[in-house]
Motif scaffolding. Structure first.
Motif, PDB file in Angstrom:
ATOM      1  N   VAL A  14       0.863  -1.185   0.000  1.00  0.00           N
ATOM      2  CA  VAL A  14       0.000   0.000   0.000  1.00  0.00           C
ATOM      3  C   VAL A  14       0.900   1.236   0.000  1.00  0.00           C
ATOM      4  O   VAL A  14       1.644   1.480   0.963  1.00  0.00           O
ATOM      5  CB  VAL A  14      -0.920   0.032   1.246  1.00  0.00           C
ATOM      6  N   ASN A  15       0.850   1.971  -1.114  1.00  0.00           N
ATOM      7  CA  ASN A  15       1.647   3.188  -1.252  1.00  0.00           C
ATOM      8  C   ASN A  15       0.844   4.362  -0.676  1.00  0.00           C
ATOM      9  O   ASN A  15      -0.227   4.692  -1.191  1.00  0.00           O
ATOM     10  CB  ASN A  15       1.950   3.386  -2.749  1.00  0.00           C
ATOM     11  N   LEU A  16       1.356   4.969   0.366  1.00  0.00           N
ATOM     12  CA  LEU A  16       0.617   6.066   1.001  1.00  0.00           C
ATOM     13  C   LEU A  16       0.816   7.401   0.265  1.00  0.00           C
ATOM     14  O   LEU A  16       0.165   8.390   0.593  1.00  0.00           O
ATOM     15  CB  LEU A  16       1.034   6.199   2.474  1.00  0.00           C
ATOM     16  N   LYS A  17       1.720   7.398  -0.715  1.00  0.00           N
ATOM     17  CA  LYS A  17       2.010   8.593  -1.532  1.00  0.00           C
ATOM     18  C   LYS A  17       2.169   9.816  -0.620  1.00  0.00           C
ATOM     19  O   LYS A  17       2.720   9.714   0.471  1.00  0.00           O
ATOM     20  CB  LYS A  17       0.915   8.777  -2.592  1.00  0.00           C
ATOM     21  N   ALA A  18       1.638  10.961  -1.069  1.00  0.00           N
ATOM     22  CA  ALA A  18       1.679  12.157  -0.211  1.00  0.00           C
ATOM     23  C   ALA A  18       0.249  12.509   0.192  1.00  0.00           C
ATOM     24  O   ALA A  18      -0.070  13.673   0.419  1.00  0.00           O
ATOM     25  CB  ALA A  18       2.347  13.319  -0.939  1.00  0.00           C
ATOM     26  N   ASN A  67      11.398   4.379  -9.412  1.00  0.00           N
ATOM     27  CA  ASN A  67      10.792   4.757 -10.697  1.00  0.00           C
ATOM     28  C   ASN A  67       9.266   4.711 -10.669  1.00  0.00           C
ATOM     29  O   ASN A  67       8.632   4.351 -11.669  1.00  0.00           O
ATOM     30  CB  ASN A  67      11.330   3.855 -11.826  1.00  0.00           C
ATOM     31  N   HIS A  68       8.660   5.064  -9.542  1.00  0.00           N
ATOM     32  CA  HIS A  68       7.197   5.146  -9.544  1.00  0.00           C
ATOM     33  C   HIS A  68       6.755   6.147 -10.607  1.00  0.00           C
ATOM     34  O   HIS A  68       7.473   7.109 -10.907  1.00  0.00           O
ATOM     35  CB  HIS A  68       6.675   5.559  -8.159  1.00  0.00           C
ATOM     36  N   SER A  69       5.599   5.927 -11.159  1.00  0.00           N
ATOM     37  CA  SER A  69       5.063   6.791 -12.209  1.00  0.00           C
ATOM     38  C   SER A  69       5.041   8.264 -11.798  1.00  0.00           C
ATOM     39  O   SER A  69       5.111   9.152 -12.651  1.00  0.00           O
ATOM     40  CB  SER A  69       3.647   6.325 -12.506  1.00  0.00           C
ATOM     41  N   ILE A  99       4.043  -3.322 -12.731  1.00  0.00           N
ATOM     42  CA  ILE A  99       3.491  -2.666 -13.918  1.00  0.00           C
ATOM     43  C   ILE A  99       2.210  -1.901 -13.552  1.00  0.00           C
ATOM     44  O   ILE A  99       1.281  -2.486 -13.014  1.00  0.00           O
ATOM     45  CB  ILE A  99       3.245  -3.714 -15.045  1.00  0.00           C
ATOM     46  N   GLU A 100       2.251  -0.590 -13.854  1.00  0.00           N
ATOM     47  CA  GLU A 100       1.100   0.270 -13.541  1.00  0.00           C
ATOM     48  C   GLU A 100       0.813   1.191 -14.726  1.00  0.00           C
ATOM     49  O   GLU A 100       1.564   2.153 -14.955  1.00  0.00           O
ATOM     50  CB  GLU A 100       1.389   1.157 -12.328  1.00  0.00           C
ATOM     51  N   PRO A 101      -0.251   0.931 -15.497  1.00  0.00           N
ATOM     52  CA  PRO A 101      -0.584   1.867 -16.576  1.00  0.00           C
ATOM     53  C   PRO A 101      -0.920   3.241 -15.993  1.00  0.00           C
ATOM     54  O   PRO A 101      -1.870   3.359 -15.214  1.00  0.00           O
ATOM     55  CB  PRO A 101      -1.825   1.252 -17.239  1.00  0.00           C
ATOM     56  N   LEU A 131      -4.462   4.762 -15.555  1.00  0.00           N
ATOM     57  CA  LEU A 131      -5.442   4.163 -14.628  1.00  0.00           C
ATOM     58  C   LEU A 131      -5.116   4.451 -13.164  1.00  0.00           C
ATOM     59  O   LEU A 131      -5.915   4.182 -12.266  1.00  0.00           O
ATOM     60  CB  LEU A 131      -5.516   2.640 -14.848  1.00  0.00           C
ATOM     61  N   ILE A 132      -3.934   5.018 -12.915  1.00  0.00           N
ATOM     62  CA  ILE A 132      -3.544   5.297 -11.526  1.00  0.00           C
ATOM     63  C   ILE A 132      -4.495   6.317 -10.916  1.00  0.00           C
ATOM     64  O   ILE A 132      -4.756   7.369 -11.505  1.00  0.00           O
ATOM     65  CB  ILE A 132      -2.077   5.798 -11.459  1.00  0.00           C
ATOM     66  N   GLY A 133      -5.034   5.979  -9.761  1.00  0.00           N
ATOM     67  CA  GLY A 133      -5.925   6.898  -9.045  1.00  0.00           C
ATOM     68  C   GLY A 133      -7.288   7.062  -9.711  1.00  0.00           C
ATOM     69  O   GLY A 133      -8.072   7.910  -9.294  1.00  0.00           O
ATOM     70  N   SER A 134      -7.567   6.245 -10.722  1.00  0.00           N
ATOM     71  CA  SER A 134      -8.799   6.427 -11.495  1.00  0.00           C
ATOM     72  C   SER A 134      -9.984   5.695 -10.879  1.00  0.00           C
ATOM     73  O   SER A 134     -11.132   5.969 -11.234  1.00  0.00           O
ATOM     74  CB  SER A 134      -8.595   5.890 -12.919  1.00  0.00           C
ATOM     75  N   ALA A 168      -2.809   0.018 -10.138  1.00  0.00           N
ATOM     76  CA  ALA A 168      -3.619   1.084 -10.733  1.00  0.00           C
ATOM     77  C   ALA A 168      -5.092   0.721 -10.592  1.00  0.00           C
ATOM     78  O   ALA A 168      -5.564  -0.241 -11.217  1.00  0.00           O
ATOM     79  CB  ALA A 168      -3.273   1.357 -12.203  1.00  0.00           C
ATOM     80  N   GLY A 169      -5.750   1.464  -9.752  1.00  0.00           N
ATOM     81  CA  GLY A 169      -7.193   1.295  -9.592  1.00  0.00           C
ATOM     82  C   GLY A 169      -7.626   0.048  -8.829  1.00  0.00           C
ATOM     83  O   GLY A 169      -8.813  -0.263  -8.767  1.00  0.00           O
ATOM     84  N   ILE A 170      -6.679  -0.655  -8.247  1.00  0.00           N
ATOM     85  CA  ILE A 170      -7.021  -1.893  -7.513  1.00  0.00           C
ATOM     86  C   ILE A 170      -7.743  -1.512  -6.211  1.00  0.00           C
ATOM     87  O   ILE A 170      -7.263  -0.670  -5.460  1.00  0.00           O
ATOM     88  CB  ILE A 170      -5.742  -2.686  -7.151  1.00  0.00           C
ATOM     89  N   LEU A 197      -0.957  -0.797  -4.578  1.00  0.00           N
ATOM     90  CA  LEU A 197      -2.121   0.077  -4.693  1.00  0.00           C
ATOM     91  C   LEU A 197      -2.011   1.231  -3.725  1.00  0.00           C
ATOM     92  O   LEU A 197      -1.158   1.220  -2.818  1.00  0.00           O
ATOM     93  CB  LEU A 197      -3.421  -0.697  -4.474  1.00  0.00           C
ATOM     94  N   ALA A 198      -2.898   2.202  -3.888  1.00  0.00           N
ATOM     95  CA  ALA A 198      -2.850   3.383  -3.029  1.00  0.00           C
ATOM     96  C   ALA A 198      -4.251   3.845  -2.657  1.00  0.00           C
ATOM     97  O   ALA A 198      -4.781   3.503  -1.602  1.00  0.00           O
ATOM     98  CB  ALA A 198      -2.063   4.496  -3.716  1.00  0.00           C
ATOM     99  N   SER A 199      -4.886   4.626  -3.563  1.00  0.00           N
ATOM    100  CA  SER A 199      -6.110   5.346  -3.181  1.00  0.00           C
ATOM    101  C   SER A 199      -7.213   4.450  -2.650  1.00  0.00           C
ATOM    102  O   SER A 199      -7.952   4.864  -1.748  1.00  0.00           O
ATOM    103  CB  SER A 199      -6.621   6.177  -4.367  1.00  0.00           C
ATOM    104  N   GLY A 200      -7.342   3.236  -3.186  1.00  0.00           N
ATOM    105  CA  GLY A 200      -8.412   2.331  -2.747  1.00  0.00           C
ATOM    106  C   GLY A 200      -8.360   2.095  -1.249  1.00  0.00           C
ATOM    107  O   GLY A 200      -9.401   1.940  -0.595  1.00  0.00           O
TER     108      GLY A 200
HETATM  109  O1  G3P Z   1       1.697   2.990  -6.295  1.00  0.00           O
HETATM  110  C1  G3P Z   1       0.365   2.645  -6.443  1.00  0.00           C
HETATM  111  C2  G3P Z   1      -0.310   3.384  -7.479  1.00  0.00           C
HETATM  112  O2  G3P Z   1       0.349   4.256  -8.264  1.00  0.00           O
HETATM  113  C3  G3P Z   1      -1.678   3.010  -7.836  1.00  0.00           C
HETATM  114  O3  G3P Z   1      -2.462   4.003  -7.305  1.00  0.00           O
HETATM  115  O4  G3P Z   1      -4.497   4.933  -6.394  1.00  0.00           O
HETATM  116  O5  G3P Z   1      -4.579   3.678  -8.525  1.00  0.00           O
HETATM  117  O6  G3P Z   1      -4.199   2.458  -6.400  1.00  0.00           O
HETATM  118  P1  G3P Z   1      -4.020   3.751  -7.164  1.00  0.00           P
END
Ligand code: G3P
Length: 222
Positions: free
Chosen positions: A8-12, A92-94, A140-142, A145-148, A180-182, A201-204
């Motif tokens: 779980v990436n807590l990002k900022a 190398n995170h997106s 692999i993270e398209p 779709l990240i945060g979508s 991405a989006g998980i 994953l993060a936002s989920g």
């Molecule tokens: O590092 C996880 C990430 O970039 C995916 O983010 O919010 O789509 O789960 P999210």
């Protein structure tokens, strides 16, 4: 397949700092123990040490610079995050892209400090290039779709399959995550069925009202 890994990436995210980081790490610890699934967290640097000290979960840095300790203002070294208690690092995170040379340098620095390495990628070709550097994981993270809220497992299963194949062709030993989006157990189950070893994953989780409930759902179909 190795034991699945969820990071779980807590990002900022505001919800993922300070007390929020502790709530998510506590949930990761509890649900990881209950389920037998390894659930790691990647907090901001400022939370890395307290989270690593207080919770029995693998803690990842979100980035490291591939430089040795020395005169590098504003850099973060592998030695520093290791000393703060990190178990591994994303590279190398997106949202923190590096050149290929910098990825290689960060990966080498992490290895020297015994940090587990997770190189993030955006398509099958970059996954193959990352796998050639022999990290522990490629993720692999398209980017689109990240945060979508739209799951890569459902929206683009082909990219997962192609990336798993690309990674294993170059380096059969490398493990593969996707993200991405998980946000549900079904997304995780599909990702594993497509040949991955887990998810990033993060936002989920971070933006959920009840992160523990989401984590419990994520591991429910493994
Ligand atoms: O590092 C996880 C990430 O970039 C995916 O983010 O919010 O789509 O789960 P999210």
């Amino acid at each position: 397949m190795a034991e699945p890994l969820i990071i779980v990436n807590l990002k900022a995210y505001a919800e993922g700092m300070g007390e929020g980081a502790g709530i998510i790490a506590a949930a990761a610890e509890e649900i990881g123990e209950e389920s037998g699934v390894t659930i790691g967290v990647a907090p901001a640097y400022t939370d890395l040490h307290p989270i690593a000290m207080h919770y029995a979960v693998p803690v990842y840095a979100q980035h490291i610079d591939g430089v040795a300790p020395g005169a590098y203002t504003g850099h973060v070294t592998a030695e520093q995050v290791r000393a703060a208690g990190a178990f591994g690092t994303l590279i190398n995170h997106s949202e923190r892209r590096l050149t290929l040379a910098a990825i290689e340098a960060s990966c080498a620095a992490a290895r020297k400090s015994d940090l587990q390495t997770v190189i993030c990628t955006n398509n099958a070709a970059t996954t193959a290039a990352a796998a050639a550097l022999s990290p522990d994981y490629v993720a692999i993270e398209p980017p689109e779709l990240i945060g979508s809220g739209v799951s890569v497992s459902k929206a683009d299963p082909g990219i997962i399959e192609r990336s798993v194949m690309a990674a294993k062709n170059v380096n059969p030993g490398v493990r593969v995550l996707t993200g991405a989006g998980i946000s549900t157990g079904e997304c995780v189950r599909i990702a594993l069925e497509l040949g991955t070893d887990g998810v990033l994953l993060a936002s989920g989780v971070v933006k959920a009202k009840d992160p523990a409930a989401v984590l419990r759902d994520l591991v429910s179909l493994i």
